[in-house]
Motif scaffolding. Structure first.
Motif, PDB file in Angstrom:
ATOM      1  N   GLY A  86      -8.417  -0.635   1.855  1.00  0.00           N
ATOM      2  CA  GLY A  86      -8.706  -2.041   1.647  1.00  0.00           C
ATOM      3  C   GLY A  86      -7.315  -2.434   1.231  1.00  0.00           C
ATOM      4  N   ARG A  87      -6.245  -1.865   1.488  1.00  0.00           N
ATOM      5  CA  ARG A  87      -4.929  -2.032   1.018  1.00  0.00           C
ATOM      6  C   ARG A  87      -4.147  -2.619  -0.753  1.00  0.00           C
ATOM      7  N   SER A 129       0.679  -1.285  -0.084  1.00  0.00           N
ATOM      8  CA  SER A 129      -0.248   0.368   0.331  1.00  0.00           C
ATOM      9  C   SER A 129       0.559   1.671   0.062  1.00  0.00           C
TER      10      SER A 129
END
Length: 253
Positions: A244-245, A214
């Motif tokens: 949500g990465r 991320s």
């Protein structure tokens, strides 16, 4: 009557003509000894004994001088070798002081120093990235596998960043990319390329799972501090994590 060496070189009796440049270092002295020997050959000369003693003393002096010159040359070569080694060690120490031992990218202290340098002179865009679910890798496969993942991510970053861009490791699985003089849009575009590069890399984990990261991006003008730039990029990174990465988030422009 045979000519003495001095006469052979265009001199006169009792006078030794210096040799031309490029000859043996002690050629002049050798010619002086040769001329003295020629005079010494006259056994009836009143100075015969004194001249013989002078020749012996002079020859001893020449031998000792030659020995000292050879020794000096050897010591000079050794000194040059030691100086070269000291220079290499200084470079090695400087590298170790500024680079991460595991990955070879800049370490945290060097990242902070370089970022402050750029912010004092020009604007700086900063990318902060963190490997997603890295704890799972260490817990499932051990730290040696985790170290390999970290090294591979560093390689992905180095292979993708343009010239003039600096990559650093600031934490266990956290990296930064410094982009001097770049704006937020250019940094965000590079961050997306880096994200895709990491996602597409085969990390060869035992379970075959991919590795993702991320990204948080910030950009500040000249005169701002590193803490502010890093804080903004770090906040954007956590926004990417919460969303949500495996994505890029940018700090407010």
């Amino acid at each position: 009557m045979n000519e003495s060496p001095a006469l052979a070189r265009g001199g006169v009796a009792g006078i030794v003509v210096p040799p031309a440049p490029g000859h043996d270092l002690f050629e002049y002295e050798a010619l002086a000894v040769s001329a003295a020997r020629a005079a010494y050959a006259d056994a009836n000369a009143w100075h015969h004994q004194a001249l013989g003693e002078l020749i012996l003393a002079y020859e001893r002096l020449l031998r000792e001088t030659r020995r000292l010159v050879r020794r000096s040359d050897r010591e000079e070569l050794e000194m040059n070798r030691l100086n070269q080694r000291l220079h290499e060690l200084a470079q090695e120490l400087q590298y170790r002081a500024t680079h991460d031992a595991l990955t070879g990218v800049l370490n945290r202290a060097a990242v902070i120093e370089r970022a402050r340098h750029h912010l004092e002179r020009e604007g700086l865009a900063l990318i902060v990235l963190d490997i997603d679910h890295f704890k799972r890798v260490n817990d499932s496969f051990g730290h040696p596998v985790g170290d390999e993942v970290i090294r591979a991510v560093a390689d992905c970053l180095r292979s993708e960043v343009p010239a003039g861009t600096e990559v650093g490791r600031v934490g266990g699985e956290e990296f930064t990319v410094l982009l001097p003089g770049r704006d937020l849009a250019a940094a965000a575009a590079l961050a997306e390329c880096l994200r895709q590069r990491v996602t597409g890399h085969d990390f060869a984990l035992p379970d075959g799972q991919p590795v993702t990261a991320s990204f948080g991006v910030s950009s500040l003008a000249q005169g701002h501090g590193f803490d502010q730039a890093y804080g903004l990029a770090d906040a954007a990174l956590y926004e990417a994590k919460r969303a949500g990465r495996n994505r890029v988030a940018c700090a407010p422009g």
